[in-house]
Design a protein around this motif. Structure first.
Motif, mmCIF file in Angstrom:
data_model
loop_
_atom_site.group_PDB
_atom_site.id
_atom_site.type_symbol
_atom_site.label_atom_id
_atom_site.label_comp_id
_atom_site.label_asym_id
_atom_site.label_seq_id
_atom_site.Cartn_x
_atom_site.Cartn_y
_atom_site.Cartn_z
ATOM 1 N N LEU A 318 0.829 -1.204 0.000
ATOM 2 C CA LEU A 318 0.000 0.000 0.000
ATOM 3 C C LEU A 318 0.866 1.258 0.000
ATOM 4 O O LEU A 318 0.659 2.177 -0.796
ATOM 5 C CB LEU A 318 -0.925 -0.014 1.222
ATOM 6 C CG LEU A 318 -1.895 1.147 1.358
ATOM 7 C CD1 LEU A 318 -2.854 1.188 0.172
ATOM 8 C CD2 LEU A 318 -2.684 1.044 2.662
ATOM 9 N N LEU A 322 1.154 3.507 -3.558
ATOM 10 C CA LEU A 322 0.646 4.884 -3.615
ATOM 11 C C LEU A 322 1.769 5.866 -3.935
ATOM 12 O O LEU A 322 1.557 6.865 -4.625
ATOM 13 C CB LEU A 322 -0.025 5.249 -2.288
ATOM 14 C CG LEU A 322 -1.339 4.515 -1.983
ATOM 15 C CD1 LEU A 322 -1.847 4.892 -0.598
ATOM 16 C CD2 LEU A 322 -2.401 4.834 -3.033
ATOM 17 N N LYS A 325 2.381 5.601 -7.644
ATOM 18 C CA LYS A 325 1.282 6.235 -8.377
ATOM 19 C C LYS A 325 1.483 7.740 -8.427
ATOM 20 O O LYS A 325 1.373 8.361 -9.499
ATOM 21 C CB LYS A 325 -0.057 5.905 -7.712
ATOM 22 C CG LYS A 325 -1.251 6.495 -8.451
ATOM 23 C CD LYS A 325 -2.551 6.307 -7.680
ATOM 24 C CE LYS A 325 -2.662 7.292 -6.543
ATOM 25 N NZ LYS A 325 -4.029 7.349 -5.975
ATOM 26 N N ASN A 358 -6.656 -4.837 -5.448
ATOM 27 C CA ASN A 358 -6.172 -3.779 -4.549
ATOM 28 C C ASN A 358 -5.393 -2.715 -5.310
ATOM 29 O O ASN A 358 -5.441 -1.531 -4.963
ATOM 30 C CB ASN A 358 -5.288 -4.382 -3.453
ATOM 31 C CG ASN A 358 -6.091 -5.158 -2.432
ATOM 32 O OD1 ASN A 358 -7.294 -4.947 -2.286
ATOM 33 N ND2 ASN A 358 -5.444 -6.079 -1.740
ATOM 34 N N TYR A 361 -7.915 -0.649 -6.987
ATOM 35 C CA TYR A 361 -8.641 0.085 -5.941
ATOM 36 C C TYR A 361 -7.865 1.345 -5.549
ATOM 37 O O TYR A 361 -8.442 2.424 -5.388
ATOM 38 C CB TYR A 361 -8.836 -0.825 -4.729
ATOM 39 C CG TYR A 361 -9.670 -0.220 -3.624
ATOM 40 C CD1 TYR A 361 -11.054 -0.393 -3.584
ATOM 41 C CD2 TYR A 361 -9.077 0.515 -2.602
ATOM 42 C CE1 TYR A 361 -11.819 0.152 -2.556
ATOM 43 C CE2 TYR A 361 -9.828 1.067 -1.585
ATOM 44 C CZ TYR A 361 -11.202 0.878 -1.567
ATOM 45 O OH TYR A 361 -11.949 1.433 -0.561
ATOM 46 N N ASN A 362 -6.560 1.228 -5.393
ATOM 47 C CA ASN A 362 -5.738 2.375 -5.000
ATOM 48 C C ASN A 362 -5.724 3.464 -6.072
ATOM 49 O O ASN A 362 -5.509 4.643 -5.766
ATOM 50 C CB ASN A 362 -4.302 1.934 -4.703
ATOM 51 C CG ASN A 362 -4.211 1.085 -3.453
ATOM 52 O OD1 ASN A 362 -5.088 1.130 -2.597
ATOM 53 N ND2 ASN A 362 -3.159 0.284 -3.358
ATOM 54 N N TYR A 363 -5.936 3.068 -7.311
ATOM 55 C CA TYR A 363 -5.992 4.032 -8.407
ATOM 56 C C TYR A 363 -7.400 4.573 -8.633
ATOM 57 O O TYR A 363 -7.630 5.321 -9.581
ATOM 58 C CB TYR A 363 -5.476 3.399 -9.698
ATOM 59 C CG TYR A 363 -3.974 3.418 -9.834
ATOM 60 C CD1 TYR A 363 -3.333 4.356 -10.636
ATOM 61 C CD2 TYR A 363 -3.180 2.505 -9.154
ATOM 62 C CE1 TYR A 363 -1.949 4.381 -10.773
ATOM 63 C CE2 TYR A 363 -1.796 2.510 -9.274
ATOM 64 C CZ TYR A 363 -1.194 3.451 -10.081
ATOM 65 O OH TYR A 363 0.180 3.463 -10.206
ATOM 66 N N PHE A 372 -6.896 7.833 -4.079
ATOM 67 C CA PHE A 372 -6.214 7.866 -2.790
ATOM 68 C C PHE A 372 -4.870 8.583 -2.886
ATOM 69 O O PHE A 372 -4.180 8.502 -3.905
ATOM 70 C CB PHE A 372 -6.003 6.452 -2.260
ATOM 71 C CG PHE A 372 -7.270 5.765 -1.874
ATOM 72 C CD1 PHE A 372 -7.949 6.150 -0.740
ATOM 73 C CD2 PHE A 372 -7.792 4.759 -2.660
ATOM 74 C CE1 PHE A 372 -9.133 5.536 -0.378
ATOM 75 C CE2 PHE A 372 -8.969 4.125 -2.313
ATOM 76 C CZ PHE A 372 -9.645 4.514 -1.170
ATOM 77 N N GLU A 497 -8.471 8.637 3.325
ATOM 78 C CA GLU A 497 -7.704 7.704 4.131
ATOM 79 C C GLU A 497 -8.615 6.921 5.063
ATOM 80 O O GLU A 497 -8.306 5.815 5.458
ATOM 81 C CB GLU A 497 -6.632 8.454 4.922
ATOM 82 C CG GLU A 497 -5.567 9.020 4.021
ATOM 83 C CD GLU A 497 -4.427 9.593 4.800
ATOM 84 O OE1 GLU A 497 -4.464 9.503 6.039
ATOM 85 O OE2 GLU A 497 -3.508 10.134 4.180
ATOM 86 N N GLN A 500 -9.799 4.236 2.997
ATOM 87 C CA GLN A 500 -8.698 3.328 2.741
ATOM 88 C C GLN A 500 -8.406 2.468 3.958
ATOM 89 O O GLN A 500 -8.081 1.291 3.831
ATOM 90 C CB GLN A 500 -7.463 4.144 2.378
ATOM 91 C CG GLN A 500 -6.423 3.346 1.626
ATOM 92 C CD GLN A 500 -5.443 4.262 0.948
ATOM 93 O OE1 GLN A 500 -5.615 5.466 1.002
ATOM 94 N NE2 GLN A 500 -4.459 3.706 0.312
ATOM 95 N N GLU A 504 -7.927 -1.641 4.709
ATOM 96 C CA GLU A 504 -6.813 -2.210 5.453
ATOM 97 C C GLU A 504 -7.310 -3.168 6.524
ATOM 98 O O GLU A 504 -6.710 -4.205 6.782
ATOM 99 C CB GLU A 504 -5.984 -1.096 6.086
ATOM 100 C CG GLU A 504 -5.257 -0.231 5.086
ATOM 101 C CD GLU A 504 -4.495 0.870 5.773
ATOM 102 O OE1 GLU A 504 -4.177 0.702 6.961
ATOM 103 O OE2 GLU A 504 -4.216 1.890 5.129
#
Length: 559
Positions: A318, A322, A325, A358, A361-363, A372, A497, A500, A504
């Motif tokens: 994670l 990030l 990214k 995942n 998802y973060n993007y 995120f 967050e 997010q 987690e």
């Protein structure tokens, strides 16, 4: 002060109900009128940025209140267009703008009183930064034509000068005991104020004034010291009173939610994908080289672990994902990058089922589709690290012996290694990270390190020739104060967050994840500037004085 609904008064301007004839204020009277919750939060954030600017400059090695210190401070104020830039203007044509800025100054100070009166550590930090800010503004106004006399009169600051007869009688003593007065000629035209020595403790400590019978004879050139001492004393007392009244606000959930852990607010660049994509773009084949040249130590550690084990636990994936990214790695390239490593330990189906979701998802391509933001330095520093984890801050979470070995293997100069280890031993992790950046790039970094992506961007500017590195050998003299509280830039970043962290929690059933962050944690400091040392003794003295004054104020309120 009344606080209106965000929905009802979202776009409503603050009503200018009070005239502000002076740029400087002692903040003796609370503000009145209506203000929306949005403006309440915006003003508080702006002043927090101002105070962090003051703190960063104090920790940079600049001599406090020197000409260079003042210039850099006001350059930052002007660059970010803080309220100070407009509040100190003298213009009849823009009177409304000036009044609005002074009102913003007034309100924001009292908002931060609510946030920083909760503990002795917070009160001490607030007093130090506000006092330094006031002193800087007083000096700046006095050299730019502002009516200082009117400010003193309007705030009942009456310092009575001694008579000519007493000046004549004490002439020899004043020449011998006053700083930078070495002859009778330098006494001509000079005014002296006779005040109790407790009102000029800073000058007494520095042996700059003549003492007699419990009184200090202060020259007019040091008037700022007397005014600043009065400001500090009033603020210490006011914070004690505010702390006593704080329970009255607990019933208002709107305010308590805004003020909760306000000192840990992150105020820097969020480094979201949209902002990072403007000028930076990296591909998987560039990452290993960039890791050795431009990545902060925390991200370089994650990349080295990934190259060796071809796997990272959830917290590491994670944090590193990030970061990449925001550094400019596209979603397609990210999937390729992670797949190329993980497929050495698993088949394609397992990767697609357990890991690809995942990454998307973060993007913001799965779930709630939120873009995120990467973790700031403070969030990484405050992360709890378990066995087998590769994420976290190496300056905090790694053994000092191992850290030293890694720095040496990265060919960091020995002097810089020693300075970094010294900073780490005093828990100045972000200062150590900045020193690492400076040692590996042979350049000074005035902005301080608040974010891993900031480290990366500043490195790329140097390597791409956008910023010229410093020439020749630079010396570093690290002088830090164990009792100075860093400016807080915490992990309370946004509802993004929060969302997010929910993910987690779900993932933690498979792997160990990050634990709850500590509610109080020393935070950011900035770099030591080239060739200068900070006034260490002065900071120790000020901290001790603040503790005494706060304690006396609290006792008087209890009585």
């Amino acid at each position: 002060m009344e606080f209106g609904s965000r929905r009802v008064r979202k776009n409503r301007r603050i009503e200018i109900e009070t005239s502000y004839p002076n740029a400087l204020q002692l903040y003796t009277t609370p503000p009145s009128g209506n203000i929306s919750l949005q403006e309440f939060d915006e003003m508080a954030i702006e002043r927090l940025k101002v105070l962090r600017t003051v703190e960063r400059l104090n920790l940079s090695g600049q001599i406090k209140n020197s000409e260079d210190w003042m210039n850099k401070l006001y350059e930052d104020f002007s660059k970010h267009k803080y309220f100070i830039h407009s509040a100190e203007k003298i213009s009849d044509n823009k009177r409304d703008e000036v009044e609005a800025a002074r009102r913003r100054d007034h309100v924001s100070h009292f908002v931060l009183r609510l946030a920083y009166c909760r503990s002795e550590e917070l009160r001490r930090w607030f007093i130090v930064q506000e006092t330094d800010l006031f002193r800087a503004r007083f000096l700046h106004c006095s050299t730019n034509g502002s009516d200082i006399k009117n400010f003193l009169v309007s705030n009942n600051l009456h310092f009575t000068p001694i008579s000519k007869e007493e000046v004549h009688n004490q002439r020899d003593n004043l020449i011998a005991g006053t700083y930078k007065i070495n002859s009778g000629d330098m006494m001509e035209g000079r005014t002296f104020f006779k005040v109790p020595f407790t009102e000029a403790l800073e000058l007494v400590r520095q042996r700059k004034v003549y003492l007699s019978g419990g009184y200090a004879y202060v020259p007019d050139t040091d008037l700022v010291t007397l005014v600043t001492a009065s400001f500090r004393s009033n603020l210490s007392r006011a914070l004690a009173i505010t702390n006593k009244a704080l329970p009255q606000l607990e019933d208002d959930e709107r305010l308590t939610r805004l003020l909760h852990d306000f000192d840990k607010r992150y105020t820097g660049n969020s480094y979201s994908q949209k902002k990072s994509g403007d000028g930076l773009h990296i591909t998987p084949d560039m990452i290993d080289e960039l890791s050795t040249k431009s990545f902060p130590l925390c991200m370089r550690q994650l990349n080295d672990t990934l190259r060796t084990a071809h796997h990272l636990r959830y917290g590491g994936r994670l944090t590193y994902g990030l970061f990449l990214k925001a550094a400019g790695l596209s979603l397609e390239d990210a999937l390729y990058f992670w797949r190329s490593h993980f497929l050495k330990n698993m088949d394609v189906d397992k990767f697609e089922k357990q890991y690809a979701y995942n990454i998307r998802y973060n993007y913001g391509k799965e779930g709630k589709r939120v873009d995120f933001t990467p973790y700031s330095c403070l969030k990484i520093i405050m992360t709890s690290i378990g066995p087998g984890d590769a994420h976290g801050c190496p300056f905090k979470h790694n053994d000092q012996t191992m850290l030293r070995q890694r720095l040496v293997s990265f060919k960091v100069p020995q002097q810089a290694v020693n300075e970094i280890i010294e900073l780490v031993s005093m828990s100045h992790y972000q200062v150590a990270c900045q020193r690492y950046w400076e040692a590996t790039h042979n350049a000074c970094l005035d902005a301080g390190i608040n974010h891993p992506n900031q480290f990366f961007e500043e490195s790329q500017k140097i390597l791409n020739g956008q910023t010229q590195p410093s020439q020749g050998k630079r010396t570093m003299h690290v002088k830090t104060n164990r009792s100075v509280m860093y400016s807080s830039q915490s992990s309370t970043q946004s509802t993004q967050e929060t969302t997010q962290s929910t993910q987690e929690t779900t993932q933690s059933t498979q792997e160990s994840t990050q634990s709850t962050q500590d509610s109080t944690q020393p935070t950011q400091a900035s770099t030591q500037d080239c060739g200068n040392t900070s006034d260490y003794d002065s900071m120790i003295f000020d901290d001790d004085l603040d503790s005494v004054m706060i304690g006396q104020s609290m006792e008087s309120e209890d009585a």
